[in-house]
Design an enzyme around this catalytic site. Structure first.
Site, PDB file in Angstrom:
ATOM      1  N   HIS A  82       0.989  -1.296  -0.028  1.00  0.00           N
ATOM      2  CA  HIS A  82       0.046  -0.018   0.035  1.00  0.00           C
ATOM      3  C   HIS A  82       0.961   1.326   0.099  1.00  0.00           C
ATOM      4  O   HIS A  82       2.027   1.198   0.599  1.00  0.00           O
ATOM      5  CB  HIS A  82      -0.979  -0.156   1.343  1.00  0.00           C
ATOM      6  CG  HIS A  82      -2.039   1.119   1.311  1.00  0.00           C
ATOM      7  ND1 HIS A  82      -3.112   0.756   0.608  1.00  0.00           N
ATOM      8  CD2 HIS A  82      -2.049   2.460   1.701  1.00  0.00           C
ATOM      9  CE1 HIS A  82      -4.078   1.849   0.942  1.00  0.00           C
ATOM     10  NE2 HIS A  82      -3.339   2.599   1.389  1.00  0.00           N
ATOM     11  N   ASP A 161     -13.984   2.270   7.409  1.00  0.00           N
ATOM     12  CA  ASP A 161     -13.337   3.027   6.798  1.00  0.00           C
ATOM     13  C   ASP A 161     -13.934   3.783   5.481  1.00  0.00           C
ATOM     14  O   ASP A 161     -13.810   4.768   5.321  1.00  0.00           O
ATOM     15  CB  ASP A 161     -12.080   2.464   6.345  1.00  0.00           C
ATOM     16  CG  ASP A 161     -10.933   3.445   5.691  1.00  0.00           C
ATOM     17  OD1 ASP A 161     -10.349   4.309   6.341  1.00  0.00           O
ATOM     18  OD2 ASP A 161     -10.766   3.126   4.544  1.00  0.00           O
ATOM     19  N   ARG A 168     -13.748  11.911   6.374  1.00  0.00           N
ATOM     20  CA  ARG A 168     -12.732  12.741   6.508  1.00  0.00           C
ATOM     21  C   ARG A 168     -12.430  13.795   5.207  1.00  0.00           C
ATOM     22  O   ARG A 168     -11.769  14.895   5.360  1.00  0.00           O
ATOM     23  CB  ARG A 168     -11.450  11.623   6.806  1.00  0.00           C
ATOM     24  CG  ARG A 168     -11.720  11.212   8.218  1.00  0.00           C
ATOM     25  CD  ARG A 168     -10.226  10.051   8.342  1.00  0.00           C
ATOM     26  NE  ARG A 168      -9.193  10.470   8.029  1.00  0.00           N
ATOM     27  CZ  ARG A 168      -8.332   9.534   7.480  1.00  0.00           C
ATOM     28  NH1 ARG A 168      -8.776   8.323   7.290  1.00  0.00           N
ATOM     29  NH2 ARG A 168      -7.134  10.091   7.360  1.00  0.00           N
ATOM     30  N   SER A 183      -6.880   3.967   9.377  1.00  0.00           N
ATOM     31  CA  SER A 183      -7.397   3.624   7.986  1.00  0.00           C
ATOM     32  C   SER A 183      -6.473   2.675   7.157  1.00  0.00           C
ATOM     33  O   SER A 183      -7.224   1.694   6.490  1.00  0.00           O
ATOM     34  CB  SER A 183      -7.689   4.954   7.148  1.00  0.00           C
ATOM     35  OG  SER A 183      -7.863   4.656   5.875  1.00  0.00           O
ATOM     36  N   LYS A 187      -7.668  -1.767   6.726  1.00  0.00           N
ATOM     37  CA  LYS A 187      -7.747  -2.280   5.396  1.00  0.00           C
ATOM     38  C   LYS A 187      -6.752  -3.270   5.063  1.00  0.00           C
ATOM     39  O   LYS A 187      -7.017  -4.474   4.482  1.00  0.00           O
ATOM     40  CB  LYS A 187      -7.424  -1.187   4.379  1.00  0.00           C
ATOM     41  CG  LYS A 187      -8.969  -0.189   4.130  1.00  0.00           C
ATOM     42  CD  LYS A 187      -9.033   0.686   2.969  1.00  0.00           C
ATOM     43  CE  LYS A 187      -7.668   1.599   3.059  1.00  0.00           C
ATOM     44  NZ  LYS A 187      -8.248   2.868   3.231  1.00  0.00           N
TER      45      LYS A 187
HETATM   46  N1  URA Z   1      -4.771   6.221   2.487  1.00  0.00           N
HETATM   47  C1  URA Z   1      -5.599   5.517   3.207  1.00  0.00           C
HETATM   48  O1  URA Z   1      -6.041   4.531   2.863  1.00  0.00           O
HETATM   49  N2  URA Z   1      -6.308   6.084   4.075  1.00  0.00           N
HETATM   50  C2  URA Z   1      -5.719   7.387   4.836  1.00  0.00           C
HETATM   51  O2  URA Z   1      -6.259   7.882   5.607  1.00  0.00           O
HETATM   52  C3  URA Z   1      -4.738   8.191   3.908  1.00  0.00           C
HETATM   53  C4  URA Z   1      -4.117   7.438   2.818  1.00  0.00           C
END
Ligand code: URA
Length: 431
Positions: A82, A161, A168, A183, A187
C-alpha cells in the site's frame, strides 16, 4: 455510554478506552451515530491525537466492522502493498507482477484516485476491458492459480473506513497520524496477507510533508501490523517530485510497461527493487537485499515480469495487445512546457503537478467525476538535472479541458538552483 460524552472526552485531550472506541465505530457503521457526531469525533482526534494503544483499538474496531478475508486456502507466501498516496505512483503495477513472477502470492485490493493523487484501479482501467470487480472467491482462485490479482475494495470489507474516509475527505481531517494509520492498517489487516509493505510518501505531494511525522506514522503502522502477526516493512520515500516521468492514467501504464521491460525511469525501478527485495526476504526466498535485487532484475531481463503482467491483464479481461503495443493507448494532444530560466531543477512540486493533471481530467475532483485516461503530464527533466531557458521541461497531454490553467499551474511547480542539487529517493526503512 453515549457519543457526546466520548466526543467531549477526546475534545478535552483524554485517552479513550477500547469500549468507547468500539462504541463510536460500531455505532457509526450501523448508522446509529450520525455524520455530524462522527465529524466532531474526527476533528477532536485531529487536534488531540491518540495514544498508540487508542490507535490500535481504533484499527481493530474498524477492521471488525466488515469481513476479514481468509486467504489460508492459498498455499505459499501472501503479500500486500500500500502507498500512502503520491503523484506518478505506478509502483504497484510494476511491483506486483515482478514479485508474483517469482511465485510469491500478490493479493491486492486497491483504491481510486482522489484529488491530486492517482489510484491503481483507475490506471488499470485505462487498459481496455480490465475488470477490477470480482467476488472474493474468484479473487482467491486467481491468486491461487496465477499468483496475482488486483481488485477494488469490496463493499463488505472495512465498512467503517469507507464511511469515515469519505467524511474525512470533506471535513479536513485526512492528515492525522492516528486516522491515517488506522485507515490503512484496518484495510490491510482485513485483506489477510502474511506480509505487508507500506510505501510512506514524504514531501509536497504527500499527506506527510516532513520526515519526522512520516517516521511516526510508519512506526505506528509497523507496530500495529506486528501485533497482528504480520511481517511489516515501511519504506519512507521522497515525494518532493513525482515518481518517474509520467503522471496520468494511460501515460503511467505505458511507463509501468516500459519498467517491466527494463526501460523504466531510474527512481521507479529503484523503488520497485527496494520494496520487492524486502518482500523476497520476508518470503524466505533470499537472505539479503542485494540478493533480492539481483533476482528481481533477472526477472525483468528474462521477460518473466512482463509476462506476469500480461497474465494478470488477460485474467481480468483486459486487452493484452495494449501491453505488447503501448502505442495503442489513446493520448491527448501535446503541448510543451518550456523552462523560463537556466539552472539545476531543485524542486518539482508533486502536489502542483498532480493538481494540473487532475484539471486536465486525469483525476477526480469529487468521487463521481469522470476520468479521461488519455491526459496528463510527462516530465522531460527531473530534479537535479540542468536545464537551459527555453528547453522543454514537460509535455502536457490534453483534450482541451483546462489546458491553459494546467499550463500555468504546472509552470509554478518548478524551482531552480545555480548549484547542483542532491536527490534521495529512499529516506528511511522501518522493519
Ligand atoms: N490512504 C488511506 O487508505 N487512508 C488514509 O487515511 C490516507 C491514505
Amino acid at each position: 455510554m453515549n457519543a457526546v460524552d466520548i466526543i467531549i472526552k477526546k475534545r478535552d485531550g483524554l485517552a479513550l478506552t477500547k469500549d468507547e472506541i468500539e462504541f463510536m465505530i460500531n455505532g457509526y457503521t450501523l448508522g446509529e451515530i450520525p455524520d455530524y457526531q462522527m465529524s466532531a469525533f474526527l476533528m477532536a482526534t485531529y487536534f488531540r491525537n491518540m495514544t498508540d494503544e487508542e490507535t490500535y483499538h481504533l484499527t481493530m474496531a474498524m477492521l471488525n466492522s466488515g469481513k476479514v478475508i481468509d486467504l489460508s486456502r492459498i498455499k505459499g507466501f501472501k503479500v500486500d502493498k500500500h502507498s500512502t498516496g503520491g503523484v506518478g505512483d505506478k509502483t504497484s503495477l510494476v511491483l506486483a507482477p515482478l514479485v508474483a513472477s517469482l511465485g510469491i502470492k500478490f493479493a491486492k485490493m486497491s483504491g481510486r484516485g482522489l484529488g491530486h493523487t492517482g489510484g491503481t484501479l483507475d490506471k488499470l482501467e485505462a487498459i481496455r476491458g480490465f475488470n477490477i470487480s470480482m467476488d472474493i472467491e474468484d479473487f482467491i482462485d486467481q491468486v491461487e492459480h496465477i499468483n496475482i490479482a488486483i481488485i477494488g475494495q469490496t463493499e463488505e470489507i472495512d465498512k467503517a473506513d469507507k464511511k469515515m474516509y469519505a467524511l474525512r475527505d470533506v471535513t479536513g481531517t485526512v492528515p492525522s497520524i492516528p486516522l491515517i494509520a488506522s485507515s490503512i492498517m484496518s484495510k490491510k489487516l482485513a485483506a489477510g496477507s502474511d506480509a505487508i509493505i507500506l510505501d510512506v510518501k514524504v514531501g509536497s505531494g504527500a499527506f506527510m510533508s516532513n520526515l519526522a511525522d512520516a517516521l511516526k506514522l510508519a512506526t505506528l503502522m509497523k507496530n500495529i501490523g506486528t501485533k497482528a502477526n504480520k511481517k511489516m516493512t515501511c519504506v519512507l520515500t521522497n515525494m518532493d517530485e513525482p515518481l518517474g516521468y509520467a503522471v496520468g492514467n494511460s501515460l503511467e501504464v505505458i511507463e509501468a510497461i516500459n519498467t517491466l521491460n527494463g526501460r523504466g525511469p531510474k527512481d521507479l525501478t529503484e523503488l520497485c527493487l527496494t520494496l520487492g527485495s524486502y518482500l523476497l526476504i520476508d518470503a524466505g526466498l533470499v537472505k539479503s537485499e542485494i540478493e533480492g535485487r539481483t533476482l528481481l532484475l533477472e526477472q525483468i531481463k528474462n521477460g518473466q515480469a512482463i509476462a506476469k503482467f500480461v497474465e494478470l491483464v488477460a485474467a481480468q479481461g483486459g486487452n493484452v495487445d495494449y501491453i505488447y503495443h503501448p502505442e495503442l493507448f489513446d493520448l491527448g494532444e501535446e503541448v510543451e512546457l518550456k523552462a523560463s530560466e537556466s539552472g539545476y531543477i531543485s524542486h518539482i512540486d508533486s502536489y502542483v503537478v498532480g493538481h494540473a493533471s487532475m484539471l486536465l481530467g486525469a483525476g477526480r475532483e469529487t468521487l463521481d467525476s469522470e476520468i479521461d485516461y488519455s491526459v496528463g503530464v510527462v516530465l522531460n527533466k527531473k530534479v537535479g538535472e540542468y536545464v537551459n531557458a527555453g528547453e522543454t521541461l514537460a509535455t502536457i497531454y490534453h483534450n482541451g479541458k483546462n489546458k491553459d490553467e494546467a499550463y500555468r499551474i504546472l509552470e509554478s511547480a518548478y524551482r531552480y538552483s545555480k548549484e547542483p542539487v542532491d536527490v534521495k529517493l529512499i529516506l528511511d526503512v522501518v522493519r
